[in-house]
Design an enzyme around this catalytic site. Sequence first.
Site, PDB file in Angstrom:
ATOM      1  N   SER A  49       1.401  27.574 -21.335  1.00 52.32           N
ATOM      2  CA  SER A  49       0.265  27.809 -20.436  1.00 52.32           C
ATOM      3  C   SER A  49       0.479  29.140 -19.714  1.00 52.32           C
ATOM      4  O   SER A  49       1.529  29.775 -19.840  1.00 52.32           O
ATOM      5  CB  SER A  49       0.187  26.684 -19.402  1.00 52.32           C
ATOM      6  OG  SER A  49       1.331  26.765 -18.561  1.00 52.32           O
ATOM      7  N   ASP A  81      -1.834  28.304 -24.662  1.00 52.44           N
ATOM      8  CA  ASP A  81      -2.769  27.362 -24.048  1.00 52.44           C
ATOM      9  C   ASP A  81      -3.605  28.112 -22.998  1.00 52.44           C
ATOM     10  O   ASP A  81      -3.046  28.841 -22.165  1.00 52.44           O
ATOM     11  CB  ASP A  81      -1.921  26.258 -23.378  1.00 52.44           C
ATOM     12  CG  ASP A  81      -2.726  25.070 -22.927  1.00 52.44           C
ATOM     13  OD1 ASP A  81      -3.836  24.864 -23.443  1.00 52.44           O
ATOM     14  OD2 ASP A  81      -2.219  24.315 -22.051  1.00 52.44           O
TER      15      ASP A  81
END
Length: 285
Positions: A49, A81
Amino acid sequence: MLVTGKQILDHAHENNYAVGAFNVNNMEQVQAIIQAAEETQSPVIMQASQGALKYAGVEYISAMVKTAAENSSVPVALHLDHGTDFKQIVKCIRNGFTSVMIDASKMPLEGNIDTTKKIVEIAHAAGVSVEAEIGKIGGTEDDITVDERDATFTDPEEAVKLVNETGLDSLAIAVGTAHGVYKGEPKLDFDRIVTIKEKLNIPLVLHGSSGVPEESIKKAVERGINKINIDTDIRMAFNEAIRDFVKNDPDAYDPRKIVGPARDAMKEVIKEKMTMFGSAGKAWK
Ligand code: 13P
């Protein structure tokens, strides 16, 4: 072995199961995921992320996941992500990511199409797969927060337009899940998954899947979800194991003794998910 996101998700789409996409931030998480994948013979996606890239850096994440993949026979994809920044996406591609997500879901449809198209063009030129998002998934994932009132379910017609005009490989849809810890039980719109799957016939992605009951996950997979993102449930397992260890042995000071049991706890949770999603036993050579 390191493969593309498309290879993993097309196989899941064709064989009606879902692959877990687990968020990674450190070595113990990477090891827990690869061990779980090997023990269950499951293809797997490890994803970073925005927060993970800030915490560990693109180079560390990529080196750890590539090492795990190259030393394993199960198919592994390295995925970005919620990518939002063009430069960062290019950096991930240059560092060996085999899949990227462009999240332009906050934009109106035309902006989402233009942004996604641009990323598809550069990523596909490098042999890298692309996930995009349409509709707004609620909750908080690191730096990205979508208020419950702003969360909107995916419109199937808009999804068709986004896919046809961009050539993306997989699509994250908003059908009632949210990132982070749920306050009540999430209610998924299963009919919407069916409609979208029928119209698109491509791999579909479910974000915010921690804390979603097993029955709902299985129903979502039966209806066409092929990638299931899990972050919070792994954080919880890590957190609980560390707290337990320190409570029982407050004088411990060897990081390996403290973090080792957390790695094992994460592996158990991940194995359960792989079985639940139907990816166990689906690894190919
Ligand atoms: P959870 O934290 O709810 O598992 O969501 C993870 C996710 O969707 C990452 O994109």
